[in-house]
Design a protein around this motif. Structure first.
Motif, short mmCIF file in Angstrom:
data_model
loop_
_atom_site.label_atom_id
_atom_site.label_comp_id
_atom_site.label_asym_id
_atom_site.label_seq_id
_atom_site.Cartn_x
_atom_site.Cartn_y
_atom_site.Cartn_z
N GLY A 373 0.83 -1.18 0.00
CA GLY A 373 0.00 0.00 0.00
C GLY A 373 0.87 1.24 0.00
O GLY A 373 2.07 1.17 0.25
N PRO A 374 0.28 2.40 -0.29
CA PRO A 374 1.09 3.62 -0.31
C PRO A 374 1.79 3.85 1.02
O PRO A 374 1.25 3.54 2.09
CB PRO A 374 0.07 4.72 -0.59
N ILE A 375 3.02 4.33 0.94
CA ILE A 375 3.78 4.64 2.15
C ILE A 375 3.71 6.16 2.33
O ILE A 375 4.22 6.92 1.51
CB ILE A 375 5.24 4.16 2.03
N VAL A 376 3.06 6.58 3.37
CA VAL A 376 2.74 7.98 3.57
C VAL A 376 3.54 8.53 4.74
O VAL A 376 3.48 7.99 5.85
CB VAL A 376 1.22 8.16 3.84
N ASP A 377 4.30 9.60 4.48
CA ASP A 377 5.10 10.23 5.52
C ASP A 377 4.29 11.33 6.18
O ASP A 377 4.01 12.36 5.57
CB ASP A 377 6.38 10.81 4.91
N ILE A 378 3.89 11.11 7.39
CA ILE A 378 3.14 12.12 8.13
C ILE A 378 3.92 12.57 9.36
O ILE A 378 3.37 13.14 10.29
CB ILE A 378 1.74 11.60 8.54
N SER A 379 5.24 12.30 9.33
CA SER A 379 6.04 12.60 10.52
C SER A 379 6.17 14.09 10.78
O SER A 379 6.33 14.51 11.93
CB SER A 379 7.44 11.99 10.35
N ALA A 380 6.10 14.91 9.70
CA ALA A 380 6.28 16.36 9.89
C ALA A 380 4.95 17.10 9.96
O ALA A 380 4.93 18.32 10.11
CB ALA A 380 7.12 16.92 8.75
N ALA A 381 3.87 16.39 9.82
CA ALA A 381 2.57 17.06 9.81
C ALA A 381 2.22 17.58 11.18
O ALA A 381 2.31 16.87 12.18
CB ALA A 381 1.51 16.08 9.32
N GLY A 382 1.83 18.84 11.21
CA GLY A 382 1.38 19.41 12.47
C GLY A 382 -0.01 18.91 12.80
O GLY A 382 -0.84 18.72 11.92
N ALA A 383 -0.26 18.68 14.03
CA ALA A 383 -1.57 18.18 14.45
C ALA A 383 -1.95 18.85 15.75
O ALA A 383 -1.22 18.74 16.75
CB ALA A 383 -1.53 16.67 14.62
N PRO A 384 -3.06 19.55 15.76
CA PRO A 384 -3.47 20.22 17.00
C PRO A 384 -3.93 19.21 18.05
O PRO A 384 -4.27 18.07 17.73
CB PRO A 384 -4.63 21.10 16.54
N ALA A 385 -3.90 19.62 19.26
CA ALA A 385 -4.43 18.79 20.34
C ALA A 385 -5.93 18.60 20.16
O ALA A 385 -6.59 19.40 19.50
CB ALA A 385 -4.12 19.41 21.69
N VAL A 386 -6.44 17.56 20.73
CA VAL A 386 -7.86 17.26 20.63
C VAL A 386 -8.48 17.35 22.01
O VAL A 386 -7.99 16.76 22.97
CB VAL A 386 -8.09 15.86 20.03
#
Length: 406
Positions: A373-386
């Protein structure tokens, strides 16, 4: 009034009938025995009784006791062996209860308990053996059972059993040589341990065996646990074992084995580190490992050959998290963190889906001609707190088989 006299007369008549209506009070004969015989209280044979019990031989210069008849036998005291071997079971259907006592030698020699080729379906339980070449040597006797035994200080095997054996709550420690515990085909081992042994294998199970809640730790040799082809391991643990050969692992499984909910931790090697020295789990081919944890092993965390299913495992701080050296494997839903290589695939024709990788030197190292399956780099993605009931998707893909670096 006449009522009271009438009642009094009636009562006297009833009393007279109950008193004088009995039979003779003279006993019919002398009283019978009221105490039980010793063999009724303890319907077993004391192996150490004097004189020597029927079915037991003490004249053989090589054995302290030889049991020649089926039945139930027990120890009544500790046994210090002065001949080459301790107890020989030389008949089918013998049960030997050590009764909490210990069988020992001053210097290692012979077998503590030896089951001859005629001793099928023997049961040995509840005691300790110290200082033999083999604590228990089951030879080729089939269908034997070993329960609640502790063995230490042996120089070849702690417990050696043949095909169809059952081992429950057996513990082997301080033994050198070939194996702490070794069984033949189709055996069942539960709640057994091998600890602090210098042996080729801590626990070795023959083909088509089942191991549940077994543990191998602090052993030196090749493998903490070795399962031959077609075996299953559930809730088994191998930790702090030290490999002394170029291929070593906490758990080694041959063709067609299944591992579920197992743990390998900090298996190391006394050799220069490679992917095969001090592995967590090594599965040859055609096997399954699922829902297991491998961590801090000096070699690969999970290493497989071909035709394997590697699913939903956690592999942390190993040489490689999951390492496939063959083809036709399905590597699915594993989480690999802090390894040299997270998912490492050498050959062609494998399927790699739904995995997650973080903080590995290389998250994914996959040879050409595989499917993934696609290998997706989300290591640098900013993510707000929930803090609430909803949040935006941060995976950056809707693909159901995507692999992630996060």
């Amino acid at each position: 009034m006449k009522t009271l006299p009438v009642l009094l007369i009636s009562a006297l008549q009833l009393f007279s009938f109950s008193v004088f209506g009995q039979g003779s009070l003279t006993p019919p004969g002398p009283p019978g025995p009221t105490m039980k015989k010793l063999d009724e209280m303890e319907p077993r044979t004391n192996l150490q009784a004097t004189p020597v019990p029927a079915g037991v031989d003490t004249s053989n210069p090589n054995y302290q006791f030889t049991i020649n008849q089926p039945g139930s036998y027990y120890l009544s005291a500790n046994l210090v062996v002065t001949k080459t071997n301790g107890i020989e079971i030389n008949a089918e259907g013998v049960t030997l209860d050590l009764n909490g006592f210990q069988i020992s030698r001053v210097s290692p020699d012979g077998n503590g308990i030896e089951i001859s080729n005629a001793g099928h379906r023997a049961t040995i339980r509840n005691g300790t053996l110290i200082g033999f070449v083999s604590g228990i040597n089951g030879g080729i006797a089939k269908g034997c059972a070993f329960r609640d035994l502790a063995v230490t200080g042996c120089t070849s095997y702690g417990i050696r059993a043949a095909n169809g054996a059952i081992l429950e709550f057996c513990r082997v420690s301080g033994t050198s040589g070939t194996a702490g515990i070794a069984t033949g085909w189709g055996s069942t081992l539960s709640n057994c341990t091998a600890t602090n042994n210098v042996v080729t294998v801590g626990i070795s199970a023959g083909s088509s065996s089942s191991l549940t809640n077994c543990s191998a730790s602090l052993n030196s040799g090749a493998f903490g646990i070795n399962a031959s082809s077609g075996s299953s391991l559930t809730n088994c643990t191998a930790s702090f074992n030290t490999g002394t050969v170029p291929v070593s692992a906490g758990i080694n499984a041959d063709y067609g084995c299944t591992l579920s909910h197992c743990t390998t931790y900090f298996n190391d090697s006394d050799m220069n580190p490679t992917s095969t020295t001090g592995m967590g789990v090594y599965i040859n081919s055609g096997g399954t490992i699922q829902n297991s944890t491998v961590q801090f092993n000096s070699g690969d965390g999970i290493r497989v050959g071909s035709e394997c299913l590697i699913r939903e495992n956690i592999s942390v701080y190993n040489f490689a998290g999951v390492h496939s050296t063959g083809s036709n494997n399905r590597i699915e839903g594993n989480n690999v963190v802090g390894n040299g290589r997270g998912i490492n695939v050498d050959a062609t024709g494998n399927l790699i889906i739904k995995n997650s990788a973080k903080s590995n030197t290389i998250d994914y190292a996959i040879a050409a001609s595989n499917r993934y399956g696609p290998i997706v780099d989300i290591s640098a993605a900013g993510a707000p707190a929930v803090n609430g009931k909803s949040a935006a998707d941060t995976t950056a893909t809707s693909h159901p088989w995507a692999n992630f670096s996060y």
